[in-house]
Design an enzyme around this catalytic site. Structure first.
Site, short mmCIF file in Angstrom:
data_model
loop_
_atom_site.label_atom_id
_atom_site.label_comp_id
_atom_site.label_asym_id
_atom_site.label_seq_id
_atom_site.Cartn_x
_atom_site.Cartn_y
_atom_site.Cartn_z
N LYS A 194 -9.51 -2.02 1.86
CA LYS A 194 -9.17 -0.83 2.66
C LYS A 194 -9.94 0.41 2.17
CE LYS A 194 -6.07 -3.13 4.98
NZ LYS A 194 -6.35 -3.55 6.36
N ARG A 210 1.84 -12.14 -0.26
CA ARG A 210 0.49 -12.40 0.29
C ARG A 210 -0.13 -13.70 -0.22
NH1 ARG A 210 -1.87 -8.18 3.70
NH2 ARG A 210 -0.22 -6.65 3.78
N ARG A 259 0.86 -1.18 0.00
CA ARG A 259 0.00 0.00 0.00
C ARG A 259 0.89 1.24 0.00
NH1 ARG A 259 -2.01 1.08 4.27
NH2 ARG A 259 -1.36 -0.58 5.64
N ASP A 296 -9.56 -8.97 9.69
CA ASP A 296 -9.04 -7.63 9.36
C ASP A 296 -10.03 -6.49 9.57
OD1 ASP A 296 -6.85 -6.06 8.41
OD2 ASP A 296 -7.77 -5.93 6.44
C1 OXD Z 1 -2.94 -3.97 6.30
C2 OXD Z 1 -3.49 -5.18 5.66
O1 OXD Z 1 -2.00 -3.37 5.78
O2 OXD Z 1 -4.42 -5.76 6.22
O3 OXD Z 1 -3.45 -3.60 7.37
O4 OXD Z 1 -3.01 -5.55 4.58
MN MN Z 2 -5.27 -4.69 7.84
#
Ligand code: OXD
Ligand code: MN
Length: 592
Positions: A206, A374, A69, A277
């Site tokens: 996100k 990931r 990110r 999450d």
């Molecule tokens: C984070 C994710 O960066 O869940 O929080 O990937």
């Molecule tokens: Mn996260």
């Protein structure tokens, strides 16, 4: 195709701008997804892994400059800068739209635009929200098919409504200089360009489920939080639910999928995962707070995941999973990452695509898998997935747990005195940087409610929203709020608490407090456990260590209070007075 006017009008505009050669609606059928997998394999976008050992599993490699990110290129474009607040990057919406339109112009020429209708949360649940993502990436389609509920059923649920989040993603040429991840909360719109990495392009996660949803929650009276949800079953078969927020690198997925220590397992304790999450929380008709996990899969960090550290997460990746930027074991066309086991493949392809001798490559100081590589795994694969995972009404939450990585400051666990104090505890959440990340070690990064990169409006107003939510619940119905720290260190820098499955012992104290079964000591920072109330049966921890884990060092805390003051100052008059009150109370308590 659709007759929904709002969808048509928006799509016409996006299509005119991006000019794709073809438009393909994603219906959610296995046949269509399989055809896309085949196409991605044919073009080299994905690699088919060993289908005997890893059925339905694929591999994808992103560009080297596109592996995480990008917080510095993530914007919250509210009409005024004040509304976005001092923590978010901001640009006037008009200006940002103009800037991005120039980038999107013709960006899909010669490419296909996929239209993905998706639901965050079970389709039709009163908690759920719909999005439509337009993307030119098959990788995005296949990931969204795991992470969300997609397809025709979602369009049917949407009907004629214009209540959907408009998401546009173009891969373009993954130029980091022109990479933008932009939320326009007032327009329920997300525009992402020049990335193909998960967190930047799976726009349901996100961007929608936290940034846009936190804004919608503030407007509509609910909450979107960066929290796992777990159910803890006692030997009587009763399950109590906990939400927990931690900054990254604090073991959130591990806690969500915790395996109890042998002795508690034998007694009949179990943990069930609802989410790892994100939580969406609403007050139910009975006045309690209920949570759903809006996602349908896990987008987990691979390195460090092993049978020992997280058996359940590893088990979830054994079928129908997409791996991104891990290493390939060419001996049997499976995957490998640091921490999986002690046997890196000799014939390996490292994450950037070079063929290497794994053990030698690692001995030279390299990593075979990218540290942020990931797995995208369906939640239903997880052996401990909760039977309530699809419950459209969510699960009732007994406790909210905040946590951070603090060497000396926070004790193993403490409880906030009430909701207002709990909001303050969440607002002062922080973590110290580790050697694993670039930059100085031990620097305190404040990360309120683990939402620093994810809150879609002014963080001060977000604290205000938390306080408002508390006012809507009777004190005996609202979840109790706690803070934990699994990372306390002794003077030699050794971790004092074993962590992982043994964190269950702390969760048991937390639930005993919620049930009014455990006593506590009223300390300067909140309610602390009596050492004898933390069950350390079979643990290699002596009474002195447990006592040390539960001490509050006045000077360390006063230093943290000074840091908190500095942090809160940036919000000026917008900071709710309750937060300042709690800060003053804490300081006075410590000085008593
Ligand atoms: C984070 C994710 O960066 O869940 O929080 O990937
Ligand atoms: Mn996260």
């Amino acid at each position: 195709m659709t007759n929904n006017k709002a969808v048509k009008t928006w799509m016409d505009e996006m299509v005119a701008m991006c000019r794709p050669s073809e438009i393909v609606w994603i219906d959610g059928s296995e046949e269509q997804l399989e055809a896309l997998r085949e196409e991605a394999v044919a073009t080299g976008e994905m690699i088919k892994l060993n289908q005997e050992k890893l059925p339905g599993c694929y591999y994808h490699r992103t560009a080297e400059n596109d592996v995480a990110r990008v917080e510095d290129r993530t914007f919250i474009c509210t009409p005024t800068e004040e509304e976005a607040g001092p923590i978010n990057n901001w640009m006037e919406p008009e200006k940002m739209y103009a800037k991005l339109k120039a980038l999107y112009e013709g960006s899909m020429e010669g490419r296909t635009m996929y239209v993905i209708p998706y639901s965050m949360g079970p389709v039709g649940s009163p908690f759920s929200k719909i999005g439509i993502e337009l993307t030119d990436s098959i990788y995005v389609v296949l990931n969204m098919a795991i992470m969300t509920r997609i397809g025709t059923k979602v369009m049917e649920q949407l009907g004629d409504s214009d209540d959907f989040v408009k998401c546009l993603h173009a891969k373009k040429d993954v130029n980091p200089e022109e990479r933008y991840i932009v939320q326009f909360p007032q327009d329920s719109t997300i525009w992402s360009i020049n990335s193909a990495y998960g967190g930047n392009v799976l726009l349901g996660k996100k961007c929608f489920a936290l940034r846009i949803a936190s804004y919608l929650g503030m407007k509509e009276g609910w909450m979107a939080e960066h929290m796992l949800i777990l159910g803890l079953e006692n030997p009587q078969g009763e399950v109590r639910y906990i939400c927990a927020a931690f900054p990254s690198a604090c073991g959130k997925t591990n806690l969500a999928m915790l395996i109890p220590p042998e002795y508690l397992k034998e007694k009949g304790y179990k943990v069930w995962t609802v989410g790892d999450d994100i939580s969406w929380l609403r007050i139910g008709p009975d006045g309690r707070l209920y949570a759903i996990n809006p996602e349908a899969g896990f987008f987990g960090v691979a390195p460090g995941t092993s049978e020992k550290t997280n058996f359940n997460a590893l088990a979830a990746t054994k079928k129908n999973t997409i791996f991104t930027n891990v290493a390939i074991n060419n001996e049997d066309n499976t995957v490998w990452w640091e921490g999986l086991d002690k046997n890196p493949p000799v014939d390996a392809t490292e994450w950037k695509g070079a063929k290497v001798n794994g053990p030698e490559y690692i001995a030279e100081g390299n990593k075979l898998a990218h540290p942020n590589s990931r797995f995208t795994a369906p939640a239903v694969n997880c052996p401990c997935i909760s039977s309530e995972f699809e419950n459209p009404q969510g699960v009732p939450i007994d406790a909210i747990v905040f946590g951070g990585r603090r060497a000396k400051c926070a004790p193993l666990v403490y409880q906030a005195r009430d909701w207002q104090h709990g909001v303050f505890v969440g607002a002062t959440m922080a973590s110290e940087t580790t050697a694993a990340a670039a930059g100085a070690v031990g620097v305190v990064r404040r990360d309120p409610m683990a939402m620093k990169p994810f809150v879609g409006y002014n963080m001060a107003d977000y604290f205000g929203h938390w306080l408002e939510m508390g006012k809507k619940m009777d004190a005996d119905k609202a979840p109790k709020i706690f803070h934990v720290n699994w990372f306390r260190q002794d003077d030699e820098g050794n971790f004092m608490w074993p962590g992982f499955g043994d964190n269950m012992r702390v969760l048991l104290w937390i639930l005993d407090r919620c049930a009014g079964k455990a006593d506590a000591i009223d300390s300067a920072i909140g309610y602390m456990p009596k050492p004898e109330d933390i069950d350390i049966t079979d643990l290699d921890i002596d009474a002195d260590t447990l006592k040390a884990l539960l001490t509050v060092d006045k000077n360390v805390w006063l230093e943290d209070v000074a840091n908190q003051k500095e942090y809160f100052a940036q919000f000026g008059d917008r900071l709710p007075k309750e937060i300042s009150e709690e800060l003053a109370k804490l300081e006075a308590n410590l000085n008593k």
